[in-house]
Write a protein that holds these residues in place. Structure first.
Motif, PDB file in Angstrom:
ATOM      1  N   GLN A  59       0.845  -1.104   0.001  1.00 41.12           N
ATOM      2  CA  GLN A  59      -0.016  -0.056  -0.019  1.00 41.12           C
ATOM      3  C   GLN A  59       0.951   1.355   0.033  1.00 41.12           C
ATOM      4  O   GLN A  59       1.874   1.352   0.757  1.00 41.12           O
ATOM      5  CB  GLN A  59      -0.909  -0.153   1.248  1.00 41.12           C
ATOM      6  CG  GLN A  59      -1.661   1.284   1.534  1.00 41.12           C
ATOM      7  CD  GLN A  59      -2.814   1.515   0.284  1.00 41.12           C
ATOM      8  OE1 GLN A  59      -3.092   0.491  -0.236  1.00 41.12           O
ATOM      9  NE2 GLN A  59      -3.146   2.528   0.577  1.00 41.12           N
ATOM     10  N   THR A  62       3.462   2.949   2.937  1.00 40.71           N
ATOM     11  CA  THR A  62       3.671   1.882   4.031  1.00 40.71           C
ATOM     12  C   THR A  62       5.132   2.360   4.584  1.00 40.71           C
ATOM     13  O   THR A  62       5.938   2.922   4.055  1.00 40.71           O
ATOM     14  CB  THR A  62       3.773   0.463   3.492  1.00 40.71           C
ATOM     15  OG1 THR A  62       2.340   0.269   2.632  1.00 40.71           O
ATOM     16  CG2 THR A  62       4.135  -0.592   4.355  1.00 40.71           C
ATOM     17  N   HIS A 131      -3.983  -5.595   4.766  1.00 39.05           N
ATOM     18  CA  HIS A 131      -5.221  -5.164   4.673  1.00 39.05           C
ATOM     19  C   HIS A 131      -5.729  -5.443   3.452  1.00 39.05           C
ATOM     20  O   HIS A 131      -5.166  -5.281   2.451  1.00 39.05           O
ATOM     21  CB  HIS A 131      -5.312  -3.866   5.056  1.00 39.05           C
ATOM     22  CG  HIS A 131      -6.679  -3.033   5.250  1.00 39.05           C
ATOM     23  ND1 HIS A 131      -7.066  -1.811   5.331  1.00 39.05           N
ATOM     24  CD2 HIS A 131      -7.879  -3.746   5.700  1.00 39.05           C
ATOM     25  CE1 HIS A 131      -8.327  -1.557   5.599  1.00 39.05           C
ATOM     26  NE2 HIS A 131      -8.684  -2.731   5.945  1.00 39.05           N
ATOM     27  N   ILE A 133      -7.831  -4.360   0.571  1.00 41.81           N
ATOM     28  CA  ILE A 133      -8.291  -3.039   0.095  1.00 41.81           C
ATOM     29  C   ILE A 133      -8.722  -3.159  -1.282  1.00 41.81           C
ATOM     30  O   ILE A 133      -8.155  -3.850  -2.148  1.00 41.81           O
ATOM     31  CB  ILE A 133      -7.121  -2.147   0.008  1.00 41.81           C
ATOM     32  CG1 ILE A 133      -6.836  -1.806   1.811  1.00 41.81           C
ATOM     33  CG2 ILE A 133      -7.683  -0.802  -0.376  1.00 41.81           C
ATOM     34  CD1 ILE A 133      -5.404  -1.075   1.652  1.00 41.81           C
ATOM     35  N   TRP A 137      -5.110  -8.088  -1.237  1.00 45.02           N
ATOM     36  CA  TRP A 137      -4.563  -8.158  -0.071  1.00 45.02           C
ATOM     37  C   TRP A 137      -3.316  -7.273  -0.098  1.00 45.02           C
ATOM     38  O   TRP A 137      -2.479  -7.857  -0.778  1.00 45.02           O
ATOM     39  CB  TRP A 137      -4.175  -9.443   0.451  1.00 45.02           C
ATOM     40  CG  TRP A 137      -5.349 -10.212   1.082  1.00 45.02           C
ATOM     41  CD1 TRP A 137      -6.310 -11.093   0.453  1.00 45.02           C
ATOM     42  CD2 TRP A 137      -5.952  -9.876   2.333  1.00 45.02           C
ATOM     43  NE1 TRP A 137      -7.387 -11.319   1.263  1.00 45.02           N
ATOM     44  CE2 TRP A 137      -7.009 -10.890   2.502  1.00 45.02           C
ATOM     45  CE3 TRP A 137      -5.335  -9.190   3.517  1.00 45.02           C
ATOM     46  CZ2 TRP A 137      -7.888 -10.878   3.786  1.00 45.02           C
ATOM     47  CZ3 TRP A 137      -6.309  -9.226   4.552  1.00 45.02           C
ATOM     48  CH2 TRP A 137      -7.368 -10.196   4.737  1.00 45.02           C
ATOM     49  N   LEU A 138      -2.986  -6.181   0.527  1.00 49.69           N
ATOM     50  CA  LEU A 138      -1.710  -5.412   0.311  1.00 49.69           C
ATOM     51  C   LEU A 138      -0.969  -5.278   1.752  1.00 49.69           C
ATOM     52  O   LEU A 138      -1.805  -5.271   3.019  1.00 49.69           O
ATOM     53  CB  LEU A 138      -2.036  -4.085  -0.148  1.00 49.69           C
ATOM     54  CG  LEU A 138      -2.687  -3.737  -1.494  1.00 49.69           C
ATOM     55  CD1 LEU A 138      -3.255  -2.618  -1.791  1.00 49.69           C
ATOM     56  CD2 LEU A 138      -1.884  -4.329  -2.363  1.00 49.69           C
ATOM     57  N   VAL A 140       0.458  -3.416   4.483  1.00 48.52           N
ATOM     58  CA  VAL A 140       0.281  -2.105   4.977  1.00 48.52           C
ATOM     59  C   VAL A 140       1.310  -1.650   6.174  1.00 48.52           C
ATOM     60  O   VAL A 140       1.533  -0.341   6.485  1.00 48.52           O
ATOM     61  CB  VAL A 140      -0.988  -1.855   5.499  1.00 48.52           C
ATOM     62  CG1 VAL A 140      -2.212  -1.866   4.578  1.00 48.52           C
ATOM     63  CG2 VAL A 140      -1.550  -2.565   6.741  1.00 48.52           C
TER      64      VAL A 140
END
Length: 149
Positions: A59, A62, A131, A133, A137-138, A140
C-alpha cells in the motif's frame, strides 16, 4: 416431546458446525490469496530485484521498521523500493535465497504473516501486516529483524 427437543437440538448443533466450516473455508481462501501475494510478488520481487513487482503488493505510504545487525531500521516503502532497484538482486548475486511462510493469521479484512527470508548473508524474520483493500491483500506495514547472529 423428547423427540422434538432432540431433533431441535440436533438441527441447532449441525447449523453451528456448518457456520464454523464456512468460516474456516473463507479463511482458507483468504490465506491462499495472501500466500499467493507473498510468493508471487513479495518473494519474487525481492529475489529478482524487481521493485515494480514488489511495490505492487505494498500500500502506498507503508512504513518498514526493525533492526539489522543490531542497528535500528526505518524506511518508507519508496526508499525501500529504491534500495531494491539499486542493489544487486539475490538472483544476480549467486547467493542462496529462500523465502518461507511460517504463519498467516486472518481476521476479517486484516492479516499478519510471519516469514523467514534468507538472502545474501542475512536471515530475516519479517512480520507483514496486510489489509484487504478493494479486493486485494496489500502490505500496510513491515517489521523485520536480522536473526543471523
Amino acid at each position: 416431546m423428547k423427540t422434538i427437543l432432540l431433533t431441535a437440538f440436533m438441527l441447532w448443533n449441525f447449523q453451528g458446525i456448518k457456520a464454523q466450516n464456512t468460516i474456516k473455508m473463507e479463511n482458507q481462501i483468504e490465506i491462499q490469496a495472501i500466500t499467493d501475494a507473498i510468493e508471487n510478488y513479495y518473494f519474487k520481487g525481492i529475489y529478482e530485484g524487481d521493485e515494480i513487482l514488489l511495490g505492487s503488493v505494498f500500500q502506498p505510504g507503508t512504513f518498514l521498521f526493525g533492526d539489522v545487525k543490531g542497528q535500528p531500521y526505518f524506511k518508507t516503502v519508496d526508499l525501500y523500493l529504491d534500495g531494491v532497484k539499486n542493489r544487486q538482486s539475490p538472483k544476480d548475486s549467486g547467493k542462496p535465497f529462500k523465502g518461507e511462510i511460517l504463519h498467516i493469521s486472518v481476521v476479517n479484512s486484516i492479516a499478519v504473516a510471519e516469514l523467514n527470508v534468507k538472502m545474501y548473508d542475512f536471515n530475516y524474520r519479517d512480520f507483514l501486516s496486510f489489509h484487504k483493500i478493494n479486493g486485494r491483500w496489500l502490505i500496510v506495514n513491515k517489521m523485520l529483524t536480522d536473526t543471523s547472529r
